[in-house]
Design a protein around this motif. Structure first.
Motif, PDB file in Angstrom:
ATOM      1  N   LEU A   1      22.822  49.053   1.200  1.00 15.64           N
ATOM      2  CA  LEU A   1      21.607  48.503   1.789  1.00 15.64           C
ATOM      3  C   LEU A   1      21.901  47.995   3.196  1.00 15.64           C
ATOM      4  CD1 LEU A   1      19.871  46.367  -1.005  1.00 15.64           C
ATOM      5  CD2 LEU A   1      19.127  48.564  -0.085  1.00 15.64           C
ATOM      6  N   SER A   2      20.941  48.155   4.099  1.00  9.92           N
ATOM      7  CA  SER A   2      21.174  47.777   5.493  1.00  9.92           C
ATOM      8  C   SER A   2      21.505  46.291   5.624  1.00  9.92           C
ATOM      9  CB  SER A   2      19.955  48.129   6.336  1.00  9.92           C
ATOM     10  OG  SER A   2      18.796  47.466   5.859  1.00  9.92           O
ATOM     11  N   ILE A   3      20.861  45.442   4.826  1.00  9.62           N
ATOM     12  CA  ILE A   3      21.142  44.003   4.919  1.00  9.62           C
ATOM     13  C   ILE A   3      22.571  43.699   4.476  1.00  9.62           C
ATOM     14  CG2 ILE A   3      20.244  43.516   2.597  1.00  9.62           C
ATOM     15  CD1 ILE A   3      19.998  41.203   5.695  1.00  9.62           C
ATOM     16  N   LEU A   4      23.086  44.463   3.509  1.00  7.48           N
ATOM     17  CA  LEU A   4      24.458  44.255   3.047  1.00  7.48           C
ATOM     18  C   LEU A   4      25.456  44.783   4.077  1.00  7.48           C
ATOM     19  CD1 LEU A   4      24.040  45.138  -0.745  1.00  7.48           C
ATOM     20  CD2 LEU A   4      24.078  42.881   0.332  1.00  7.48           C
ATOM     21  N   LYS A   5      25.119  45.855   4.757  1.00  4.38           N
ATOM     22  CA  LYS A   5      25.967  46.340   5.848  1.00  4.38           C
ATOM     23  C   LYS A   5      26.040  45.293   6.960  1.00  4.38           C
ATOM     24  CE  LYS A   5      25.140  51.305   5.198  1.00  4.38           C
ATOM     25  NZ  LYS A   5      24.544  52.535   5.791  1.00  4.38           N
ATOM     26  N   SER A   6      24.895  44.685   7.256  1.00  2.00           N
ATOM     27  CA  SER A   6      24.871  43.636   8.288  1.00  2.00           C
ATOM     28  C   SER A   6      25.727  42.455   7.858  1.00  2.00           C
ATOM     29  CB  SER A   6      23.435  43.174   8.527  1.00  2.00           C
ATOM     30  OG  SER A   6      22.648  44.203   9.054  1.00  2.00           O
ATOM     31  N   ALA A   7      25.622  42.089   6.572  1.00  2.00           N
ATOM     32  CA  ALA A   7      26.412  40.962   6.063  1.00  2.00           C
ATOM     33  C   ALA A   7      27.901  41.243   6.191  1.00  2.00           C
ATOM     34  CB  ALA A   7      26.036  40.683   4.607  1.00  2.00           C
ATOM     35  N   ARG A   8      28.316  42.430   5.811  1.00  2.49           N
ATOM     36  CA  ARG A   8      29.740  42.778   5.884  1.00  2.49           C
ATOM     37  C   ARG A   8      30.219  42.828   7.332  1.00  2.49           C
ATOM     38  NH1 ARG A   8      28.091  46.008   1.524  1.00  2.49           N
ATOM     39  NH2 ARG A   8      27.941  47.928   2.760  1.00  2.49           N
ATOM     40  N   SER A   9      29.355  43.288   8.232  1.00  4.99           N
ATOM     41  CA  SER A   9      29.737  43.339   9.649  1.00  4.99           C
ATOM     42  C   SER A   9      29.944  41.940  10.213  1.00  4.99           C
ATOM     43  CB  SER A   9      28.673  44.082  10.454  1.00  4.99           C
ATOM     44  OG  SER A   9      27.486  43.312  10.573  1.00  4.99           O
ATOM     45  N   GLN A  10      29.320  40.935   9.561  1.00  5.39           N
ATOM     46  CA  GLN A  10      29.493  39.545   9.979  1.00  5.39           C
ATOM     47  C   GLN A  10      30.596  38.834   9.188  1.00  5.39           C
ATOM     48  OE1 GLN A  10      25.715  37.397  10.103  1.00  5.39           O
ATOM     49  NE2 GLN A  10      24.615  39.295  10.595  1.00  5.39           N
TER      50      GLN A  10
ATOM     51  N   PHE B   1      22.508  38.790  -5.526  1.00 10.80           N
ATOM     52  CA  PHE B   1      21.616  39.823  -5.005  1.00 10.80           C
ATOM     53  C   PHE B   1      21.218  40.745  -6.153  1.00 10.80           C
ATOM     54  CE2 PHE B   1      20.663  41.360  -0.566  1.00 10.80           C
ATOM     55  CZ  PHE B   1      19.664  42.244  -0.948  1.00 10.80           C
ATOM     56  N   GLY B   2      19.954  40.636  -6.564  1.00 10.75           N
ATOM     57  CA  GLY B   2      19.456  41.375  -7.713  1.00 10.75           C
ATOM     58  C   GLY B   2      19.310  40.441  -8.894  1.00 10.75           C
TER      59      GLY B   2
ATOM     60  N   ILE C   1      30.859  38.614   5.839  1.00 10.48           N
ATOM     61  CA  ILE C   1      30.442  38.056   4.543  1.00 10.48           C
ATOM     62  C   ILE C   1      30.893  39.000   3.434  1.00 10.48           C
ATOM     63  CG2 ILE C   1      28.506  37.256   3.142  1.00 10.48           C
ATOM     64  CD1 ILE C   1      26.929  36.894   5.765  1.00 10.48           C
ATOM     65  N   GLU C   2      31.735  38.517   2.569  1.00  6.16           N
ATOM     66  CA  GLU C   2      32.264  39.368   1.504  1.00  6.16           C
ATOM     67  C   GLU C   2      31.163  39.715   0.516  1.00  6.16           C
ATOM     68  OE1 GLU C   2      36.306  39.751  -1.148  1.00  6.16           O
ATOM     69  OE2 GLU C   2      35.426  37.759  -0.951  1.00  6.16           O
ATOM     70  N   THR C   3      31.118  40.997   0.123  1.00  8.86           N
ATOM     71  CA  THR C   3      30.125  41.510  -0.814  1.00  8.86           C
ATOM     72  C   THR C   3      30.853  42.167  -1.972  1.00  8.86           C
ATOM     73  OG1 THR C   3      28.634  41.945   1.040  1.00  8.86           O
ATOM     74  CG2 THR C   3      28.095  42.982  -1.053  1.00  8.86           C
ATOM     75  N   ILE C   4      30.670  41.624  -3.175  1.00  5.09           N
ATOM     76  CA  ILE C   4      31.407  42.129  -4.340  1.00  5.09           C
ATOM     77  C   ILE C   4      30.465  42.292  -5.529  1.00  5.09           C
ATOM     78  CG2 ILE C   4      33.613  41.152  -3.612  1.00  5.09           C
ATOM     79  CD1 ILE C   4      33.154  38.843  -5.586  1.00  5.09           C
TER      80      ILE C   4
ATOM     81  N   ASP D   1      28.380  32.681   2.254  1.00  5.85           N
ATOM     82  CA  ASP D   1      29.831  32.882   2.334  1.00  5.85           C
ATOM     83  C   ASP D   1      30.263  34.034   1.438  1.00  5.85           C
ATOM     84  OD1 ASP D   1      30.545  30.524   3.988  1.00  5.85           O
ATOM     85  OD2 ASP D   1      29.693  29.429   2.294  1.00  5.85           O
ATOM     86  N   LEU D   2      29.436  34.300   0.398  1.00  8.95           N
ATOM     87  CA  LEU D   2      29.765  35.342  -0.582  1.00  8.95           C
ATOM     88  C   LEU D   2      28.467  35.910  -1.134  1.00  8.95           C
ATOM     89  CD1 LEU D   2      31.864  36.783  -2.509  1.00  8.95           C
ATOM     90  CD2 LEU D   2      31.475  34.873  -4.086  1.00  8.95           C
ATOM     91  N   ILE D   3      28.426  37.238  -1.303  1.00 13.28           N
ATOM     92  CA  ILE D   3      27.291  37.908  -1.939  1.00 13.28           C
ATOM     93  C   ILE D   3      27.802  38.626  -3.186  1.00 13.28           C
ATOM     94  CG2 ILE D   3      25.490  39.651  -1.686  1.00 13.28           C
ATOM     95  CD1 ILE D   3      25.651  39.185   1.355  1.00 13.28           C
ATOM     96  N   ILE D   4      27.142  38.367  -4.316  1.00 10.36           N
ATOM     97  CA  ILE D   4      27.514  39.011  -5.583  1.00 10.36           C
ATOM     98  C   ILE D   4      26.372  39.921  -6.002  1.00 10.36           C
ATOM     99  CG2 ILE D   4      28.328  38.665  -7.931  1.00 10.36           C
ATOM    100  CD1 ILE D   4      28.915  35.733  -7.163  1.00 10.36           C
TER     101      ILE D   4
END
Length: 450
Positions: A82-91, A11-12, A93-96, A70-73
């Motif tokens: 970011l709202s999309i990252l909040k949604s991912a974590r709520s599901q 992401f980015g 999906i690990e965000t690091i 499965d993973l967002i870097i």
């Protein structure tokens, strides 16, 4: 970290971190997604450097594909909230961050991590140079200094040392990252446009200590009241630095020397040319880190004596009049500019101003009134700063561009009144970088003094 058959989003897609992550991940059997707010046309030159058949694209802020990951870097420029990252974590999906991902991929080397509001790059470079010829050990540099951590990890061994400069953006999304030595140089509020609150900024920075254990070391400035209050936040062995002997710190700056341990001389500042107490502190942090890693006092002193600041960091500009003219364009917040002001003689001439990030200029204005005889303001914050300086005992004027400000400021400069560019603000309102701003300043100084 097990990656085979995983779906991973970068992401980015930045030219450094984003591209380095994609190149690394393409060595594994992963389904790779590149997500970015920019369009495919805007990223054309970067995308041309990879095989588009190996990736899926979620561009132009159309991020729904990311939710299949499965993973967002994250690259450092991407806000964690970011709202999309909040949604991912709520599901689930690990965000690091890239820093966390690189650490998980290879954490064999000894890690020295360096953060702080100001002075990170200088201190990181000093530590690296002080350790560079350490016998039987390889030393590598990475992080916010411009080298992605992920780009150096593949060949790291237990005998290697990695020196990492870390911003709050990079620390924001770490989870297990654990440095052997963690240096927290100083604190002042910054990047509040990104972190929204000072509490969020503090919490991001504190993650440098979060996973340290009792056999690790945390080094802080004991003269910084906030850092000195962090006892309960630090599990590691804490070492302190102070220029006040009453503080009873572990390393004391006294009589132009840095004393550690038991009043032994670690640095002799009379042989070192870097100006200001803030640079003496940066040197002390670096020297202590290098000494703890096994470097000799002789090498530490030699490196300190030979070190020169990077361009646009209190850089003296040689000029035909032989006036003292300083380019400190890297001072992108009030705290950095205050350090520059207090390191120079009174009756100076100041050029300041830039992008408005809602910083608190109260203390900066007080120091300006003590140190400057005239202030020339530019950028988005010019009117705000002028209002704060109104009715104070300092001449103040606003200019729409650097050239006009320099031309006017030079009329006030002489052998007793140096000229300082120390903006106290980022450059993004008018320039692509602080470097471009500094070059514009330098070019106009030489134009009007030649």
């Amino acid at each position: 970290m097990y990656l085979k058959n995983k779906t991973v989003s970068v992401f980015g897609f930045s030219p450094r971190t984003g591209l380095a992550l994609v190149n690394y991940l393409n060595k594994f059997e992963v389904d790779l997604i590149i997500a970015d707010a920019k369009t495919q046309h805007e990223l054309e030159s970067l995308l041309a450097q990879i095989d588009l058949n190996q990736v899926k694209l979620a561009l132009n802020a159309e991020y729904d594909l990311v939710l299949t990951s499965d993973l967002i870097i994250l690259s450092p420029g991407v806000p964690y909230d970011l709202s999309i990252l909040k949604s991912a974590r709520s599901q689930g999906i690990e965000t690091i961050s890239e820093i966390e991902f690189a650490y998980r991929q290879n954490n064999k080397a000894s890690l020295i991590a360096i953060t702080g509001t100001n002075g990170k790059t200088t201190t990181t470079e000093l530590v690296y140079k002080m350790l560079h010829n350490l016998p039987n050990r390889k030393v590598k540099l990475a992080g916010n200094i411009g080298i992605p951590y992920i780009s150096i990890i593949e060949d790291l061994t237990e005998n290697d040392i990695v020196v990492l400069e870390l911003s709050s953006f990079q620390l924001e999304a770490v989870k297990y990252f654990r440095p052997e030595l963690a240096l927290y140089l100083n604190y002042s509020p910054d990047h509040l446009d990104r972190h929204h609150t000072e509490t969020n900024y503090k919490q991001a920075k504190l993650k440098i200590f979060a996973n340290q254990q009792e056999d690790d070391i945390a080094i802080i400035d004991f003269d910084d009241s906030y850092l000195a209050s962090l006892d309960k936040e630090i599990t590691a062995r804490r070492l302190t630095i102070s220029n006040n002997a009453v503080q009873n710190a572990d390393l004391i700056l006294q009589d132009q020397q840095a004393l550690y341990p038991d009043n032994q001389v670690l640095l002799d500042y009379t042989q070192i040319k870097l100006p200001g107490l803030h640079n003496q502190k940066n040197l002390a942090f670096a020297a202590l880190a290098a000494y703890l890693m096994g470097q000799s006092r002789i090498v530490i002193q030699q490196v300190a004596a030979n070190y020169k600041l990077q361009a646009h960091r209190m850089e003296q500009i040689a000029n035909p009049k032989d006036y003292l003219i300083i380019d400190d364009s890297k001072a992108t917040n009030p705290a950095a500019a205050i350090k520059a002001l207090t390191s120079l003689p009174d009756q100076l001439v100041l050029i300041a101003g830039g992008q408005d990030r809602q910083a608190d200029f109260t203390q900066f204005v007080e120091v300006v009134c003590q140190k400057a005889k005239a202030v020339f303001l530019i950028g988005e914050t010019a009117a705000k700063l002028a209002k704060l300086l109104k009715d104070r005992q300092v001449e103040c004027s606003i200019y729409t561009e650097m050239e006009a400000a320099v031309k006017a400021a030079l009329k006030q400069v002489d052998s007793a009144s140096p000229l300082l560019l120390s903006p106290a603000c980022p450059s993004w309102d008018s320039y692509p970088s602080y470097k471009a701003r500094g070059l514009d300043f330098k070019n106009n100084v030489l134009k009007y003094l030649s």
